[in-house]
Design a protein around this motif. Structure first.
Motif, PDB file in Angstrom:
ATOM      1  N   VAL A  54       0.858  -1.185   0.000  1.00 42.62           N
ATOM      2  CA  VAL A  54       0.000   0.000   0.000  1.00 42.62           C
ATOM      3  C   VAL A  54       0.889   1.228   0.000  1.00 42.62           C
ATOM      4  O   VAL A  54       1.827   1.327   0.798  1.00 42.62           O
ATOM      5  CB  VAL A  54      -0.925   0.018   1.236  1.00 42.62           C
ATOM      6  CG1 VAL A  54      -1.782   1.261   1.241  1.00 42.62           C
ATOM      7  CG2 VAL A  54      -1.777  -1.219   1.278  1.00 42.62           C
ATOM      8  N   ASP A  98      -1.197   7.768   2.290  1.00 46.03           N
ATOM      9  CA  ASP A  98      -1.122   8.543   3.523  1.00 46.03           C
ATOM     10  C   ASP A  98      -0.835   7.633   4.711  1.00 46.03           C
ATOM     11  O   ASP A  98      -1.028   6.419   4.641  1.00 46.03           O
ATOM     12  CB  ASP A  98      -2.437   9.304   3.741  1.00 46.03           C
ATOM     13  CG  ASP A  98      -3.611   8.351   3.921  1.00 46.03           C
ATOM     14  OD1 ASP A  98      -3.896   7.976   5.076  1.00 46.03           O
ATOM     15  OD2 ASP A  98      -4.215   7.957   2.903  1.00 46.03           O
ATOM     16  N   TYR A 105      -2.298   7.181   7.561  1.00 49.55           N
ATOM     17  CA  TYR A 105      -3.413   6.491   8.204  1.00 49.55           C
ATOM     18  C   TYR A 105      -3.782   5.209   7.449  1.00 49.55           C
ATOM     19  O   TYR A 105      -3.937   4.155   8.043  1.00 49.55           O
ATOM     20  CB  TYR A 105      -4.629   7.413   8.299  1.00 49.55           C
ATOM     21  CG  TYR A 105      -4.330   8.665   9.072  1.00 49.55           C
ATOM     22  CD1 TYR A 105      -4.170   8.633  10.455  1.00 49.55           C
ATOM     23  CD2 TYR A 105      -4.173   9.881   8.420  1.00 49.55           C
ATOM     24  CE1 TYR A 105      -3.865   9.779  11.175  1.00 49.55           C
ATOM     25  CE2 TYR A 105      -3.877  11.037   9.131  1.00 49.55           C
ATOM     26  CZ  TYR A 105      -3.720  10.979  10.506  1.00 49.55           C
ATOM     27  OH  TYR A 105      -3.419  12.105  11.208  1.00 49.55           O
ATOM     28  N   THR A 106      -3.884   5.321   6.133  1.00 49.29           N
ATOM     29  CA  THR A 106      -4.243   4.159   5.326  1.00 49.29           C
ATOM     30  C   THR A 106      -3.136   3.113   5.362  1.00 49.29           C
ATOM     31  O   THR A 106      -3.397   1.919   5.532  1.00 49.29           O
ATOM     32  CB  THR A 106      -4.535   4.580   3.869  1.00 49.29           C
ATOM     33  OG1 THR A 106      -5.536   5.600   3.868  1.00 49.29           O
ATOM     34  CG2 THR A 106      -5.006   3.406   3.047  1.00 49.29           C
ATOM     35  N   LEU A 154      -3.097   1.330   8.705  1.00 51.34           N
ATOM     36  CA  LEU A 154      -4.228   0.413   8.830  1.00 51.34           C
ATOM     37  C   LEU A 154      -3.928  -0.894   8.111  1.00 51.34           C
ATOM     38  O   LEU A 154      -4.155  -1.983   8.649  1.00 51.34           O
ATOM     39  CB  LEU A 154      -5.498   1.044   8.241  1.00 51.34           C
ATOM     40  CG  LEU A 154      -6.726   0.150   8.203  1.00 51.34           C
ATOM     41  CD1 LEU A 154      -7.186  -0.184   9.617  1.00 51.34           C
ATOM     42  CD2 LEU A 154      -7.841   0.809   7.422  1.00 51.34           C
ATOM     43  N   PHE A 155      -3.390  -0.813   6.899  1.00 48.09           N
ATOM     44  CA  PHE A 155      -3.052  -2.024   6.151  1.00 48.09           C
ATOM     45  C   PHE A 155      -1.881  -2.766   6.789  1.00 48.09           C
ATOM     46  O   PHE A 155      -1.823  -3.998   6.730  1.00 48.09           O
ATOM     47  CB  PHE A 155      -2.758  -1.695   4.690  1.00 48.09           C
ATOM     48  CG  PHE A 155      -3.999  -1.611   3.841  1.00 48.09           C
ATOM     49  CD1 PHE A 155      -4.456  -2.721   3.154  1.00 48.09           C
ATOM     50  CD2 PHE A 155      -4.713  -0.429   3.737  1.00 48.09           C
ATOM     51  CE1 PHE A 155      -5.592  -2.650   2.368  1.00 48.09           C
ATOM     52  CE2 PHE A 155      -5.849  -0.347   2.957  1.00 48.09           C
ATOM     53  CZ  PHE A 155      -6.291  -1.461   2.275  1.00 48.09           C
ATOM     54  N   THR A 204      -3.403   5.122  -2.718  1.00 50.50           N
ATOM     55  CA  THR A 204      -4.535   5.897  -2.225  1.00 50.50           C
ATOM     56  C   THR A 204      -4.850   7.008  -3.225  1.00 50.50           C
ATOM     57  O   THR A 204      -3.969   7.573  -3.865  1.00 50.50           O
ATOM     58  CB  THR A 204      -4.273   6.497  -0.832  1.00 50.50           C
ATOM     59  OG1 THR A 204      -3.106   7.302  -0.870  1.00 50.50           O
ATOM     60  CG2 THR A 204      -4.126   5.405   0.212  1.00 50.50           C
ATOM     61  N   SER A 207      -9.160   6.840   0.278  1.00 47.31           N
ATOM     62  CA  SER A 207      -8.520   7.059   1.570  1.00 47.31           C
ATOM     63  C   SER A 207      -9.436   7.939   2.405  1.00 47.31           C
ATOM     64  O   SER A 207     -10.432   8.446   1.902  1.00 47.31           O
ATOM     65  CB  SER A 207      -7.163   7.731   1.385  1.00 47.31           C
ATOM     66  OG  SER A 207      -7.335   9.087   1.031  1.00 47.31           O
ATOM     67  N   PRO A 208      -9.112   8.152   3.665  1.00 46.14           N
ATOM     68  CA  PRO A 208      -9.953   9.021   4.496  1.00 46.14           C
ATOM     69  C   PRO A 208     -10.030  10.459   3.965  1.00 46.14           C
ATOM     70  O   PRO A 208     -10.936  11.191   4.308  1.00 46.14           O
ATOM     71  CB  PRO A 208      -9.266   9.003   5.866  1.00 46.14           C
ATOM     72  CG  PRO A 208      -8.447   7.777   5.875  1.00 46.14           C
ATOM     73  CD  PRO A 208      -8.047   7.526   4.455  1.00 46.14           C
TER      74      PRO A 208
END
Length: 100
Positions: free
Chosen positions: A6, A9, A11-12, A15-16, A51, A79-80
């Motif tokens: 991945v 960013d 955050y993403t 998370l992964f 992302t 993404s967020p």
């Protein structure tokens, strides 16, 4: 079975990473083409997830790299920070199969 990477960013990517996926945080979208070129050199990667917020600013440059390769498969994920859009699953599948 190859790895999933991945790129995006923090955050993403984090998370992964919690799910066991390799990842690389990018702050500057202009560095994305070089990161993709480096990843293409690795034989152990089958899927790269970008992302949307990192991909959109350099879309034209990255599309040229993505379209001229077979492995790894590179696709864009939300993404967020990206705006929500309806997914055209048929188009995604056809593109992944090389028909779109």
């Amino acid at each position: 079975m190859g790895k999933v990477v991945v790129i995006g960013d923090k955050y993403t990517v984090n998370l992964f990473k919690i799910m066991g996926t390799e990842g690389q945080v990018i702050e500057d979208p202009l560095s994305l083409p070089n990161v993709i070129l480096d990843i293409r050199k690795r034989d152990d990667i089958d899927l790269v997830l970008l992302t949307k917020d990192i991909y959109d600013p350099v879309k034209e440059k990255v599309d040229g790299i993505i379209l001229n390769q077979k492995k790894p498969l590179i696709t864009v994920i939300p993404s967020p920070f990206s705006e929500a859009e309806a997914l055209n699953v048929r188009k995604m599948i056809m593109s992944a199969l090389g028909f779109g």
